[in-house]
Design a protein around this motif. Structure first.
Motif, PDB file in Angstrom:
ATOM      1  N   SER A  55       0.835  -1.195   0.000  1.00 16.23           N
ATOM      2  CA  SER A  55       0.000   0.000   0.000  1.00 16.23           C
ATOM      3  C   SER A  55       0.874   1.249   0.000  1.00 16.23           C
ATOM      4  O   SER A  55       1.945   1.277   0.593  1.00 16.23           O
ATOM      5  N   LEU A  56       0.392   2.281  -0.671  1.00 16.66           N
ATOM      6  CA  LEU A  56       1.109   3.557  -0.716  1.00 16.66           C
ATOM      7  C   LEU A  56       0.369   4.665   0.029  1.00 16.66           C
ATOM      8  O   LEU A  56       0.589   5.847  -0.218  1.00 16.66           O
ATOM      9  N   ILE A  57      -0.494   4.294   0.986  1.00 19.16           N
ATOM     10  CA  ILE A  57      -1.266   5.325   1.689  1.00 19.16           C
ATOM     11  C   ILE A  57      -0.394   6.216   2.565  1.00 19.16           C
ATOM     12  O   ILE A  57      -0.781   7.337   2.856  1.00 19.16           O
ATOM     13  N   ASP A  58       0.778   5.739   2.953  1.00 17.08           N
ATOM     14  CA  ASP A  58       1.664   6.605   3.736  1.00 17.08           C
ATOM     15  C   ASP A  58       2.449   7.563   2.843  1.00 17.08           C
ATOM     16  O   ASP A  58       2.997   8.547   3.331  1.00 17.08           O
ATOM     17  N   VAL A  59       2.474   7.304   1.536  1.00 17.29           N
ATOM     18  CA  VAL A  59       3.100   8.226   0.580  1.00 17.29           C
ATOM     19  C   VAL A  59       2.050   9.232   0.107  1.00 17.29           C
ATOM     20  O   VAL A  59       2.254  10.440   0.171  1.00 17.29           O
ATOM     21  N   TRP A  60       0.946   8.701  -0.400  1.00 17.32           N
ATOM     22  CA  TRP A  60      -0.179   9.519  -0.857  1.00 17.32           C
ATOM     23  C   TRP A  60      -1.413   9.067  -0.077  1.00 17.32           C
ATOM     24  O   TRP A  60      -2.008   8.035  -0.384  1.00 17.32           O
ATOM     25  N   PRO A  61      -1.831   9.803   0.955  1.00 18.04           N
ATOM     26  CA  PRO A  61      -2.953   9.364   1.803  1.00 18.04           C
ATOM     27  C   PRO A  61      -4.252   9.078   1.047  1.00 18.04           C
ATOM     28  O   PRO A  61      -5.006   8.196   1.456  1.00 18.04           O
ATOM     29  N   ASN A  62      -4.507   9.781  -0.052  1.00 14.95           N
ATOM     30  CA  ASN A  62      -5.748   9.518  -0.784  1.00 14.95           C
ATOM     31  C   ASN A  62      -5.731   8.173  -1.499  1.00 14.95           C
ATOM     32  O   ASN A  62      -6.753   7.743  -2.033  1.00 14.95           O
ATOM     33  N   ALA A  63      -4.606   7.464  -1.481  1.00 14.72           N
ATOM     34  CA  ALA A  63      -4.547   6.131  -2.076  1.00 14.72           C
ATOM     35  C   ALA A  63      -5.468   5.156  -1.348  1.00 14.72           C
ATOM     36  O   ALA A  63      -5.835   4.122  -1.903  1.00 14.72           O
ATOM     37  N   ILE A  64      -5.878   5.487  -0.137  1.00 13.51           N
ATOM     38  CA  ILE A  64      -6.691   4.553   0.642  1.00 13.51           C
ATOM     39  C   ILE A  64      -7.972   4.155  -0.097  1.00 13.51           C
ATOM     40  O   ILE A  64      -8.333   2.978  -0.137  1.00 13.51           O
ATOM     41  N   LEU A  65      -8.649   5.102  -0.721  1.00  8.90           N
ATOM     42  CA  LEU A  65      -9.871   4.775  -1.469  1.00  8.90           C
ATOM     43  C   LEU A  65      -9.565   4.232  -2.855  1.00  8.90           C
ATOM     44  O   LEU A  65     -10.269   3.349  -3.352  1.00  8.90           O
ATOM     45  N   LEU A  66      -8.522   4.745  -3.486  1.00  3.43           N
ATOM     46  CA  LEU A  66      -8.162   4.279  -4.824  1.00  3.43           C
ATOM     47  C   LEU A  66      -7.702   2.820  -4.787  1.00  3.43           C
ATOM     48  O   LEU A  66      -8.058   2.032  -5.669  1.00  3.43           O
ATOM     49  N   GLU A  67      -6.940   2.460  -3.773  1.00  6.58           N
ATOM     50  CA  GLU A  67      -6.518   1.066  -3.611  1.00  6.58           C
ATOM     51  C   GLU A  67      -7.729   0.179  -3.310  1.00  6.58           C
ATOM     52  O   GLU A  67      -7.833  -0.944  -3.809  1.00  6.58           O
ATOM     53  N   ARG A  68      -8.613   0.710  -2.517  1.00  8.32           N
ATOM     54  CA  ARG A  68      -9.820  -0.043  -2.155  1.00  8.32           C
ATOM     55  C   ARG A  68     -10.641  -0.381  -3.396  1.00  8.32           C
ATOM     56  O   ARG A  68     -11.103  -1.515  -3.556  1.00  8.32           O
ATOM     57  N   GLU A  69     -10.789   0.573  -4.299  1.00 11.00           N
ATOM     58  CA  GLU A  69     -11.540   0.334  -5.528  1.00 11.00           C
ATOM     59  C   GLU A  69     -10.823  -0.682  -6.418  1.00 11.00           C
ATOM     60  O   GLU A  69     -11.454  -1.570  -6.997  1.00 11.00           O
ATOM     61  N   THR A  70      -9.503  -0.576  -6.530  1.00  6.65           N
ATOM     62  CA  THR A  70      -8.740  -1.505  -7.367  1.00  6.65           C
ATOM     63  C   THR A  70      -8.774  -2.915  -6.774  1.00  6.65           C
ATOM     64  O   THR A  70      -8.858  -3.901  -7.505  1.00  6.65           O
ATOM     65  N   TRP A  71      -8.736  -3.015  -5.446  1.00  2.26           N
ATOM     66  CA  TRP A  71      -8.883  -4.311  -4.793  1.00  2.26           C
ATOM     67  C   TRP A  71     -10.248  -4.913  -5.129  1.00  2.26           C
ATOM     68  O   TRP A  71     -10.360  -6.080  -5.506  1.00  2.26           O
ATOM     69  N   GLU A  72     -11.280  -4.107  -5.000  1.00  2.00           N
ATOM     70  CA  GLU A  72     -12.637  -4.583  -5.201  1.00  2.00           C
ATOM     71  C   GLU A  72     -12.909  -4.990  -6.649  1.00  2.00           C
ATOM     72  O   GLU A  72     -13.513  -6.023  -6.908  1.00  2.00           O
ATOM     73  N   MET A  73     -12.446  -4.202  -7.596  1.00  2.82           N
ATOM     74  CA  MET A  73     -12.767  -4.422  -9.003  1.00  2.82           C
ATOM     75  C   MET A  73     -11.844  -5.417  -9.703  1.00  2.82           C
ATOM     76  O   MET A  73     -12.241  -6.058 -10.671  1.00  2.82           O
ATOM     77  N   LEU A  74     -10.591  -5.550  -9.217  1.00  2.00           N
ATOM     78  CA  LEU A  74      -9.629  -6.440  -9.875  1.00  2.00           C
ATOM     79  C   LEU A  74      -9.001  -7.475  -8.957  1.00  2.00           C
ATOM     80  O   LEU A  74      -8.303  -8.367  -9.418  1.00  2.00           O
ATOM     81  N   GLY A  75      -9.197  -7.342  -7.663  1.00  2.00           N
ATOM     82  CA  GLY A  75      -8.672  -8.329  -6.733  1.00  2.00           C
ATOM     83  C   GLY A  75      -7.230  -8.113  -6.316  1.00  2.00           C
ATOM     84  O   GLY A  75      -6.613  -9.005  -5.738  1.00  2.00           O
ATOM     85  N   VAL A  76      -6.667  -6.939  -6.571  1.00  2.00           N
ATOM     86  CA  VAL A  76      -5.297  -6.649  -6.146  1.00  2.00           C
ATOM     87  C   VAL A  76      -5.315  -6.325  -4.658  1.00  2.00           C
ATOM     88  O   VAL A  76      -6.020  -5.416  -4.222  1.00  2.00           O
ATOM     89  N   VAL A  77      -4.542  -7.070  -3.886  1.00  2.00           N
ATOM     90  CA  VAL A  77      -4.464  -6.851  -2.435  1.00  2.00           C
ATOM     91  C   VAL A  77      -3.350  -5.848  -2.170  1.00  2.00           C
ATOM     92  O   VAL A  77      -2.213  -6.046  -2.601  1.00  2.00           O
ATOM     93  N   PHE A  78      -3.685  -4.768  -1.486  1.00  2.00           N
ATOM     94  CA  PHE A  78      -2.704  -3.742  -1.133  1.00  2.00           C
ATOM     95  C   PHE A  78      -2.334  -3.958   0.330  1.00  2.00           C
ATOM     96  O   PHE A  78      -3.076  -3.569   1.233  1.00  2.00           O
ATOM     97  N   GLU A  79      -1.202  -4.608   0.530  1.00  2.00           N
ATOM     98  CA  GLU A  79      -0.766  -4.958   1.873  1.00  2.00           C
ATOM     99  C   GLU A  79      -0.454  -3.701   2.676  1.00  2.00           C
ATOM    100  O   GLU A  79       0.296  -2.845   2.229  1.00  2.00           O
TER     101      GLU A  79
END
Length: 159
Positions: free
Chosen positions: A99-123
């Motif tokens: 996960s890159l939420i500590d680099v770009w905090p708004n990644a939290i929702l963008l990663e969530r959508e990519t996880w949901e739609m494509l199954g990529v797990v953001f550790e």
């Protein structure tokens, strides 16, 4: 420093990280490996790319990969016209990225959508739960190419 000089400095900086870099007009494309993604993102932030615009995914079943594409921009006037594109491929059968939420905090929702739609797990993302799909969703992610649309109890093959 002119726009062309800035692009050259950015290109040289990312090349020193050992990643593939290309410049297409005002877009800087970086092809990274999963293990170099964090370093590239941190360097991008330090260079002024302070805003993560989007995270998208592309399913490549024929290559057994999912490509995750990050787009970052800057609020700084001297970089505002540039777009940074970071591409990284992960195995389709175990798509995991840090996960890159500590680099770009708004990644939290963008990663969530990519996880949901494509199954990529953001550790490291503490909030991987459904955002757009119903909470009970258990089928394969709907943006994968082998997903079959179900209509009134019948699966429809869109190919």
């Amino acid at each position: 420093m002119s726009g062309g000089e800035k692009v050259k400095v950015l290109e040289e900086t990312f090349t020193r990280l050992g990643v593939q870099v290309s410049v297409l007009d005002k877009r800087i494309r970086v092809i990274a490996l999963p293990e170099s993604l964090r370093k590239v993102a941190e360097e991008a932030l330090s260079l002024g790319f302070d805003h993560l615009v989007s995270i998208e995914g592309i399913d490549w079943p024929q290559n057994n990969t999912i490509e995750v594409v990050y787009h970052a921009e800057s609020y700084n006037d001297d970089l505002r016209s540039l777009l940074l594109e970071i591409r990284v491929r992960v195995p389709r059968d175990n798509p995991r990225l840090e996960s890159l939420i500590d680099v770009w905090p708004n990644a939290i929702l963008l990663e969530r959508e990519t996880w949901e739609m494509l199954g990529v797990v953001f550790e490291g993302n503490p909030d991987l739960r459904h955002l757009l799909l119903p909470p009970w969703w258990s089928e394969i992610p709907p943006l994968r190419k082998d997903y079959k649309v179900q209509e009134e109890g019948i699966y429809v093959d869109l190919e």
